[in-house]
Design an enzyme around this catalytic site. Structure first.
Site, PDB file in Angstrom:
ATOM      1  CG  ASP A  50      -2.010 -24.677  19.789  1.00  0.00           C
ATOM      2  OD1 ASP A  50      -1.633 -24.809  20.972  1.00  0.00           O
ATOM      3  OD2 ASP A  50      -3.097 -25.134  19.366  1.00  0.00           O
TER       4      ASP A  50
ATOM      5  CG  HIS B 249       4.125 -22.126  28.006  1.00  0.00           C
ATOM      6  ND1 HIS B 249       3.343 -22.247  26.879  1.00  0.00           N
ATOM      7  CD2 HIS B 249       3.400 -22.663  29.018  1.00  0.00           C
ATOM      8  CE1 HIS B 249       2.187 -22.821  27.213  1.00  0.00           C
ATOM      9  NE2 HIS B 249       2.202 -23.088  28.504  1.00  0.00           N
TER      10      HIS B 249
ATOM     11  CG  LEU C  64       7.779  -6.396  12.947  1.00  0.00           C
ATOM     12  CD1 LEU C  64       6.975  -6.985  11.786  1.00  0.00           C
ATOM     13  CD2 LEU C  64       8.580  -7.503  13.634  1.00  0.00           C
TER      14      LEU C  64
HETATM   15  C1  IPE Z   1      -4.973 -20.731  21.172  1.00  0.00           C
HETATM   16  O1  IPE Z   1      -4.392 -21.912  21.597  1.00  0.00           O
HETATM   17  C2  IPE Z   1      -4.508 -19.589  22.013  1.00  0.00           C
HETATM   18  C3  IPE Z   1      -3.105 -19.230  21.885  1.00  0.00           C
HETATM   19  C4  IPE Z   1      -2.245 -19.741  21.047  1.00  0.00           C
HETATM   20  C5  IPE Z   1      -2.678 -18.192  22.757  1.00  0.00           C
HETATM   21  P1  IPE Z   1      -5.148 -22.921  22.587  1.00  0.00           P
HETATM   22  O2  IPE Z   1      -4.255 -24.081  22.746  1.00  0.00           O
HETATM   23  O3  IPE Z   1      -5.554 -22.207  23.813  1.00  0.00           O
HETATM   24  O4  IPE Z   1      -6.456 -23.274  21.745  1.00  0.00           O
HETATM   25  P2  IPE Z   1      -7.472 -24.482  21.863  1.00  0.00           P
HETATM   26  O5  IPE Z   1      -7.960 -24.502  23.275  1.00  0.00           O
HETATM   27  O6  IPE Z   1      -6.733 -25.735  21.534  1.00  0.00           O
HETATM   28  O7  IPE Z   1      -8.529 -24.180  20.864  1.00  0.00           O
HETATM   29  C1  IPE Z   2       0.262 -22.509  23.023  1.00  0.00           C
HETATM   30  O1  IPE Z   2       0.680 -23.763  23.433  1.00  0.00           O
HETATM   31  C2  IPE Z   2       0.580 -21.444  24.041  1.00  0.00           C
HETATM   32  C3  IPE Z   2      -0.596 -20.893  24.729  1.00  0.00           C
HETATM   33  C4  IPE Z   2      -1.837 -21.172  24.470  1.00  0.00           C
HETATM   34  C5  IPE Z   2      -0.330 -19.942  25.785  1.00  0.00           C
HETATM   35  P1  IPE Z   2      -0.260 -24.705  24.276  1.00  0.00           P
HETATM   36  O2  IPE Z   2       0.058 -24.536  25.714  1.00  0.00           O
HETATM   37  O3  IPE Z   2      -1.684 -24.533  23.905  1.00  0.00           O
HETATM   38  O4  IPE Z   2       0.258 -26.131  23.782  1.00  0.00           O
HETATM   39  P2  IPE Z   2      -0.590 -27.458  23.626  1.00  0.00           P
HETATM   40  O5  IPE Z   2      -1.772 -27.151  22.745  1.00  0.00           O
HETATM   41  O6  IPE Z   2      -1.008 -27.871  25.011  1.00  0.00           O
HETATM   42  O7  IPE Z   2       0.360 -28.428  23.002  1.00  0.00           O
HETATM   43 MG    MG Z   3      -2.877 -25.445  22.544  1.00  0.00          MG
END
Ligand code: IPE
Ligand code: IPE
Ligand code: MG
Length: 237
Positions: free
Chosen positions: A15, A32, A126
């Site tokens: 995240d 990303h 792995l």
């Molecule tokens: C969780 O992250 C999903 C992934 C890392 C793929 P999100 O950014 O979507 O989660 P929330 O919405 O903050 O809980």
């Molecule tokens: C995690 O990063 C990747 C996915 C959920 C695909 P985010 O896109 O949720 O990043 P934040 O939470 O907005 O910083």
């Molecule tokens: Mg996120």
């Protein structure tokens, strides 16, 4: 350095890509893209450390709520990642596996997923598990539905349903439960990830954003894991 007892199975909620990009004044997709570089890095370190399973949360069942352009960009990135990583997976004997429902993904991506899974099937290093359109609750409901159908057909008696039977109907069939779950970016929640499988997993939360997460940060997490005592309900040692 203290000898690391490396966990067999590490799961990561990757995240913070969006925030990483925002801080740099860049579009979210650039976050990303940088996040995909972290994936490569962490896979490499896990191979080096002899980790047996690495499960990465890449797209949740809730992530469809994001803008179409971001969802499309994530799919494209995933496709590119698979194409570029196959060689590396074969070189390092990595077995690739997906958990989640990819039936709604673009056909070319689905084809790629199936092809990489089947080409790496016999690899013995792995196991890299990617959670794609994954959500724990839909996974559990799906398992219950499948078992109900088996009951109706008379293939199984309700009394015979136990944890082992249930587990067989989860996407993670054959994969041991995670020993260590890491979530980056400072969020302290599971976001529908591996609810059944994490019942005795050790959790590690860090404020580091996923694109900044590397070998040093992984070793820190493993070091803290090594200091924990996993009691499974028993009294303290
Ligand atoms: C969780 O992250 C999903 C992934 C890392 C793929 P999100 O950014 O979507 O989660 P929330 O919405 O903050 O809980
Ligand atoms: C995690 O990063 C990747 C996915 C959920 C695909 P985010 O896109 O949720 O990043 P934040 O939470 O907005 O910083
Ligand atoms: Mg996120």
């Amino acid at each position: 350095m203290q000898k690391l007892e490396v966990p067999d199975h590490i799961a990561i909620i990757m995240d913070g890509n969006g925030r990483w990009a925002k801080r740099k004044g860049l579009p979210r997709i650039k976050g990303h893209f940088e996040g995909s570089k972290s994936v490569r890095r962490i896979v490499e370190v896990c191979v080096e450390l002899n980790v047996k399973y690495l499960t990465l949360y890449a797209f949740s069942t809730e992530n469809w709520k994001r803008r179409k352009s971001e969802v499309h960009a994530l799919m494209r990135l995933l496709n590119r990642f698979l194409a570029s990583e196959l060689k590396n997976m074969m070189k390092n004997s990595i077995r690739f596996r997906v958990i989640g429902d990819v039936s709604l993904f673009p056909p070319d991506l689905r084809k790629n997923i199936i092809s990489v899974e089947s080409r790496t099937k016999s690899n013995s290093g792995l196991t890299l598990v990617l959670a794609l359109n994954y959500g724990s609750r839909p996974e559990i409901v799906r398992a219950a539905r499948e078992i109900a159908v088996e009951c109706l057909k008379g293939d199984i008696q309700p009394q015979a349903i136990d944890e082992a039977v249930f587990q067989k109907h989860l996407y993670t069939d054959g994969i041991p439960d995670p020993d260590l779950l890491i979530r980056t970016s400072g969020e302290v929640r599971l976001s529908n990830f591996l609810l059944w499988q994490c019942s005795y997993t050790e959790f590690y939360f860090t404020g580091v954003l996923w694109p900044d997460f590397g070998k040093k940060e992984l070793i820190e997490a493993i070091t803290e894991y090594c200091d924990r005592e996993r009691r499974y309900g028993k009294e303290r040692a």
